[in-house]
Design an enzyme around this catalytic site. Sequence first.
Site, PDB file in Angstrom:
ATOM      1  N   HIS A 105       0.849  -1.190   0.000  1.00 25.72           N
ATOM      2  CA  HIS A 105       0.000   0.000   0.000  1.00 25.72           C
ATOM      3  C   HIS A 105       0.887   1.243   0.000  1.00 25.72           C
ATOM      4  CE1 HIS A 105      -3.404  -2.372   1.972  1.00 25.72           C
ATOM      5  NE2 HIS A 105      -2.349  -3.078   2.358  1.00 25.72           N
ATOM      6  N   TYR A 106       0.322   2.399  -0.347  1.00 26.23           N
ATOM      7  CA  TYR A 106       0.920   3.651   0.109  1.00 26.23           C
ATOM      8  C   TYR A 106       0.019   4.212   1.205  1.00 26.23           C
ATOM      9  CZ  TYR A 106      -2.069   6.296  -3.311  1.00 26.23           C
ATOM     10  OH  TYR A 106      -3.094   6.836  -4.035  1.00 26.23           O
ATOM     11  N   THR A 107       0.603   5.050   2.063  1.00 29.15           N
ATOM     12  CA  THR A 107      -0.159   5.560   3.205  1.00 29.15           C
ATOM     13  C   THR A 107      -1.234   6.555   2.777  1.00 29.15           C
ATOM     14  OG1 THR A 107       1.597   7.176   3.570  1.00 29.15           O
ATOM     15  CG2 THR A 107       1.624   5.168   4.928  1.00 29.15           C
ATOM     16  N   ASP A 115      -3.504   2.410  -4.913  1.00 32.49           N
ATOM     17  CA  ASP A 115      -2.155   2.280  -4.370  1.00 32.49           C
ATOM     18  C   ASP A 115      -1.587   0.863  -4.526  1.00 32.49           C
ATOM     19  OD1 ASP A 115      -4.261   1.772  -2.382  1.00 32.49           O
ATOM     20  OD2 ASP A 115      -2.660   1.471  -0.934  1.00 32.49           O
ATOM     21  N   GLU A 163       2.581  -0.861   4.560  1.00 32.33           N
ATOM     22  CA  GLU A 163       2.254   0.515   4.184  1.00 32.33           C
ATOM     23  C   GLU A 163       3.551   1.264   3.886  1.00 32.33           C
ATOM     24  OE1 GLU A 163      -0.525   2.244   3.793  1.00 32.33           O
ATOM     25  OE2 GLU A 163      -2.122   1.057   4.731  1.00 32.33           O
ATOM     26  N   HIS A 176      -2.508  -2.937  -3.383  1.00 29.46           N
ATOM     27  CA  HIS A 176      -3.868  -2.750  -2.879  1.00 29.46           C
ATOM     28  C   HIS A 176      -4.860  -2.598  -4.036  1.00 29.46           C
ATOM     29  CE1 HIS A 176      -6.388  -0.688   0.536  1.00 29.46           C
ATOM     30  NE2 HIS A 176      -6.860  -1.876   0.203  1.00 29.46           N
TER      31      HIS A 176
END
Length: 230
Positions: free
Chosen positions: A24-26, A141, A89, A131
């Site tokens: 994921h990215y945050t 993401d 993340e 994700h």
Amino acid sequence: MTIIDTPSPNFDERTLPISMIVLHYTGMQDSASAIARLCDAEAKVSSHYVVDEDGTVLRLVPEDKRAWHAGRSHWRGTTDINSASVGIEIVNPGHEFGYRPFAGPQIDAVIRLVAAIKERHAITRGNVVGHSDIAPTRKRDPGELFPWSKLAKLRLALPRPTRNLMDPMWTEGGFLLALERFGYEVIEPMAAIMAFQRRFRPELIDGEVDAECRMILLALLLPKPQGDDD
């Protein structure tokens, strides 16, 4: 690799063995805000790890517990992705707050972390996903700037096929059936196609099935997809 324990209260028990890694990215303005939210009991979200832009790795939830990072999702017949996966993340503001390339030290740390988790749980390359792959109608993401090729060169993710490509001339319906066979949920066709493009043809994400998309997907369905990164 040094890992800093930063416990989150947001986890429960797994009901499936670990077979996936989800990246994921945050998607928040800074790392402090993201970590605070992932550790906030009221937010009811978490991940197993957070990788900051300087390469610092935080462990929020032990791998043997079920972190809450995937939400409603689907991959290769599995719908409780949280139970089946380790969630990572990666700090980046994302599309909403100024999406930018991921930092070198950060990707180096992601590679080391993914390699360790993949070996620990005997996870296949095809189950190292983003994700957006598992939730194409909701998520983008880690996005088109994530350097999947660097992971693929180390056999930590599937390569983008580039060799011995053939166009199967599928209709859009045929493409969607093949996409579902590969692992995607195709309830919303355009979202599924764009998620596939974001991962395997990020320079053009238009939701249109063309010859290049068909060739890439056919190659991915073969036992050993061949790519420049493989």
